[in-house]
Design a protein around this motif. Structure first.
Motif, PDB file in Angstrom:
ATOM      1  N   ASP A  96      33.655  37.546  50.359  1.00 37.48           N
ATOM      2  CA  ASP A  96      32.989  37.369  49.071  1.00 37.48           C
ATOM      3  C   ASP A  96      33.653  36.231  48.311  1.00 37.48           C
ATOM      4  OD1 ASP A  96      35.370  39.081  48.486  1.00 37.48           O
ATOM      5  OD2 ASP A  96      34.590  38.909  46.451  1.00 37.48           O
ATOM      6  N   VAL A  97      33.175  35.990  47.096  1.00 40.51           N
ATOM      7  CA  VAL A  97      33.712  34.893  46.285  1.00 40.51           C
ATOM      8  C   VAL A  97      34.240  35.392  44.938  1.00 40.51           C
ATOM      9  CG1 VAL A  97      32.059  33.295  47.328  1.00 40.51           C
ATOM     10  CG2 VAL A  97      31.524  34.357  45.122  1.00 40.51           C
ATOM     11  N   GLY A  98      34.437  36.680  44.804  1.00 40.27           N
ATOM     12  CA  GLY A  98      34.748  37.263  43.496  1.00 40.27           C
ATOM     13  C   GLY A  98      36.091  36.836  42.929  1.00 40.27           C
ATOM     14  N   SER A  99      36.158  36.759  41.606  1.00 34.05           N
ATOM     15  CA  SER A  99      37.365  36.299  40.913  1.00 34.05           C
ATOM     16  C   SER A  99      38.374  37.404  40.667  1.00 34.05           C
ATOM     17  CB  SER A  99      36.985  35.686  39.557  1.00 34.05           C
ATOM     18  OG  SER A  99      36.166  34.575  39.760  1.00 34.05           O
ATOM     19  N   VAL A 100      38.031  38.656  40.929  1.00 33.69           N
ATOM     20  CA  VAL A 100      38.999  39.762  40.904  1.00 33.69           C
ATOM     21  C   VAL A 100      38.907  40.459  42.244  1.00 33.69           C
ATOM     22  CG1 VAL A 100      39.044  40.103  38.409  1.00 33.69           C
ATOM     23  CG2 VAL A 100      37.324  41.273  39.776  1.00 33.69           C
ATOM     24  N   LYS A 101      40.018  40.981  42.720  1.00 35.64           N
ATOM     25  CA  LYS A 101      40.017  41.441  44.097  1.00 35.64           C
ATOM     26  C   LYS A 101      40.397  42.902  44.292  1.00 35.64           C
ATOM     27  CE  LYS A 101      38.299  39.266  46.195  1.00 35.64           C
ATOM     28  NZ  LYS A 101      37.196  38.358  45.857  1.00 35.64           N
ATOM     29  N   ALA A 102      41.288  43.463  43.477  1.00 33.94           N
ATOM     30  CA  ALA A 102      41.728  44.836  43.745  1.00 33.94           C
ATOM     31  C   ALA A 102      40.555  45.806  43.656  1.00 33.94           C
ATOM     32  CB  ALA A 102      42.843  45.231  42.774  1.00 33.94           C
ATOM     33  N   VAL A 103      39.722  45.639  42.642  1.00 30.93           N
ATOM     34  CA  VAL A 103      38.609  46.566  42.468  1.00 30.93           C
ATOM     35  C   VAL A 103      37.651  46.490  43.656  1.00 30.93           C
ATOM     36  CG1 VAL A 103      37.252  44.906  41.111  1.00 30.93           C
ATOM     37  CG2 VAL A 103      36.841  47.356  40.849  1.00 30.93           C
ATOM     38  N   LEU A 104      37.503  45.318  44.233  1.00 30.40           N
ATOM     39  CA  LEU A 104      36.614  45.175  45.395  1.00 30.40           C
ATOM     40  C   LEU A 104      37.266  45.757  46.653  1.00 30.40           C
ATOM     41  CD1 LEU A 104      35.287  41.552  44.706  1.00 30.40           C
ATOM     42  CD2 LEU A 104      34.193  43.740  44.150  1.00 30.40           C
ATOM     43  N   ALA A 105      38.564  45.482  46.814  1.00 29.03           N
ATOM     44  CA  ALA A 105      39.270  46.025  47.982  1.00 29.03           C
ATOM     45  C   ALA A 105      39.270  47.548  47.954  1.00 29.03           C
ATOM     46  CB  ALA A 105      40.704  45.500  48.020  1.00 29.03           C
ATOM     47  N   ASP A 106      39.216  48.106  46.758  1.00 28.85           N
ATOM     48  CA  ASP A 106      39.214  49.564  46.632  1.00 28.85           C
ATOM     49  C   ASP A 106      37.847  50.175  46.931  1.00 28.85           C
ATOM     50  OD1 ASP A 106      41.846  49.556  45.921  1.00 28.85           O
ATOM     51  OD2 ASP A 106      41.493  49.796  43.768  1.00 28.85           O
ATOM     52  N   THR A 107      36.794  49.426  46.675  1.00 28.71           N
ATOM     53  CA  THR A 107      35.470  50.059  46.716  1.00 28.71           C
ATOM     54  C   THR A 107      34.539  49.565  47.812  1.00 28.71           C
ATOM     55  OG1 THR A 107      34.665  48.437  45.111  1.00 28.71           O
ATOM     56  CG2 THR A 107      35.511  50.520  44.227  1.00 28.71           C
ATOM     57  N   LEU A 108      34.666  48.318  48.249  1.00 28.86           N
ATOM     58  CA  LEU A 108      33.685  47.802  49.208  1.00 28.86           C
ATOM     59  C   LEU A 108      33.847  48.337  50.632  1.00 28.86           C
ATOM     60  CD1 LEU A 108      33.111  44.067  48.142  1.00 28.86           C
ATOM     61  CD2 LEU A 108      32.078  46.182  47.272  1.00 28.86           C
ATOM     62  N   PRO A 109      35.068  48.465  51.160  1.00 24.15           N
ATOM     63  CA  PRO A 109      35.182  48.874  52.575  1.00 24.15           C
ATOM     64  C   PRO A 109      34.490  50.202  52.875  1.00 24.15           C
ATOM     65  CG  PRO A 109      37.275  48.002  51.803  1.00 24.15           C
ATOM     66  CD  PRO A 109      36.387  48.137  50.594  1.00 24.15           C
ATOM     67  N   GLY A 110      34.485  51.121  51.928  1.00 24.45           N
ATOM     68  CA  GLY A 110      33.855  52.418  52.151  1.00 24.45           C
ATOM     69  C   GLY A 110      32.357  52.353  52.351  1.00 24.45           C
TER      70      GLY A 110
END
Lengths: 317, 317
Positions: A96-110
């Protein structure tokens, strides 16, 4: 491995998604580019110009894709990936190209089917311009791209995603999602917050000030022309990492204002000198001319009648 | 009248003084350019390169000059003009490049021989680069130049000075010294103070943040690379006009930080929207793309499962 991809899926065909598509195609990284997006006209235009090979509903963009790139605002990614993920086949990757990463790493893989991996990325390229009509194949050339694998990501997946971004011309840097968020809080989110705060203060400037804007003003305020909705998502999503930097900047501003208002030239000069040193330490790649030996300082520049005469002025406005 | 000058005197041969000399010569505004300065090597180099016709002590730079341009830091101008003024003949004019004007309008005219007039100016051109080696004949092309006559200045003198700056390519704007100082406090001095405060705060950023600097960072911090001594002079000399803008910016930053930390997306988006509007109102000349009818807002961008899919992202970093 090679960065070559048979089918590249792009979710969101704006400036960044469009530039990913153009760069991947022009650099021969992808045989086929399939995109989904919200703006029908933009999608049709991109299709007509050959930026993408096909435009499909989000539910189909993952079909046969080796790599899926999410290029929408951070706040939309969870829902869109939920819809895009089901057709992804084992071995496919998501970035992805998102400017914040922890919230995505927490939610997208699932959200991903078995055998599909998510490796986040944040290409630090773009502008305040929006839309696929501004997309450029060289947008990522030389720009940092921070790749933010989770600790349990498979190395091969990480390296494939890094090779992709490198293939687009970016300078890849690897970080944990948390370190990414902490660092860009300082280098991107804090400057945006300051620029927005300054821009909002300008509502109280005299209207005639519009005639006295130099190049320094335009450079300084460029990021305050960014999209408010997008930046609301980013600033609030990263608010924990941003709190410390915001407070420190406010303290530094308050210290400087106090010394200026007191007319304490020695203290002001010390603060400005420390500022320039801190900037040079963090960003040494931009040249700062070194004063010649014996060159003026503020004190010596206020001449006391002694020769030699004159002094040079260099004055950003 | 024509802007043509037989002898142009330049006090201080740095980026600005050197650019005045080069522009005046290349545009045919001055037959002869005489300069004085502090850096012997720079003066010799300028002479060798034909940027000036003669290099003289400050006590002689006024001899035969129709126009004398002070191009040194504001804090040095009083002393240098005291030394340069005696040989100026009746009808001669004095102007300058200083970033603050009321203090100069209050103090410089009293140094002049009878029949000589001072009309202040502030060309908003320059960069963080220093020295005559960076001087350019086109430095003032298209830049605002604020001419700041005292109320009792003779109109003919004002118009001659304005014609000179216009002849160098600048877009001349006329202001009282006090109005100048009030306006540039907002558009130049406040952004410099904010950029310096941010740069000083960076001393607390993680060292690895140096690898995650995008174009937005470099634009935003460019003015913080300015000379600390020079800017100490400017910020303290204009501290009265700057106090209000400094306080307002601190308030706006505090409001935004509070809303971000509370995670109050609606309020943050309202503040950022107001910021962008205030900026667009003051600086409408830079294009802000208008969202298409029906384009996403933050709320609608967080899709609720409805078609159409995707959203565009445009993301300055």
């Amino acid at each position: 491995m090679s960065a070559r991809i048979r089918t590249l899926g792009v979710v969101g065909l704006g400036l960044l998604g469009g530039s990913v598509a153009r760069a991947a195609r022009e650099r021969g990284l992808a045989e086929r580019v399939v995109a989904t997006g919200r703006r029908t006209r933009a999608l049709e235009d991109a299709l007509a110009r050959g930026i993408v090979d096909a435009v499909v509903p989000v539910e189909e963009v993952g079909q046969g894709a080796d790599l899926l790139v999410l290029a929408t605002p951070v706040g939309t990614m969870h829902d869109l990936l939920r819809r895009a993920a089901p057709p992804l086949g084992a071995g496919a990757l998501v970035t992805d190209v998102g400017s914040v990463k922890a919230v995505l790493a927490d939610t997208l893989p699932g959200l991903l089917p078995p055998g599909v991996e998510y490796v986040g990325a944040h290409p630090m390229a773009g502008s305040h311009e929006r839309g696929v009509e501004h997309a450029r194949a060289d947008l990522f050339q030389g720009a940092p791209c921070i790749v933010t694998p989770s600790p349990d990501a498979a190395l091969a997946a990480v390296e494939r995603v890094e090779a992709f971004w490198r293939g687009l011309g970016a300078r890849v840097v690897r970080r944990t999602p948390a370190d990414h968020d902490a660092e860009v809080a300082w280098t991107s989110h804090l400057p945006h917050a300051l620029a927005f705060a300054f821009a909002r203060a300008l509502a109280d400037a005299p209207a005639d000030a519009r005639e006295v804007l130099g190049g320094g003003f335009h450079d300084f305020t460029r990021i305050a022309r960014s999209d408010p909705g997008l930046w609301t998502d980013i600033l609030t999503a990263n608010r924990k990492a941003l709190a410390g930097p915001l407070q420190r900047a406010a303290e530094r501003l308050s210290e400087l204002a106090r010394r200026i208002e007191a007319g304490d030239g020695d203290a002001v000069e010390r603060l400005l000198g420390e500022a320039r040193e801190a900037l040079a330490a963090l960003a040494p790649n931009r040249e700062i001319p070194t004063p010649e030996p014996g060159a003026q300082t503020r004190k010596s520049s206020i001449a006391k009648g002694a020769a030699p005469a004159g002094a040079d002025e260099t004055k950003p406005t």
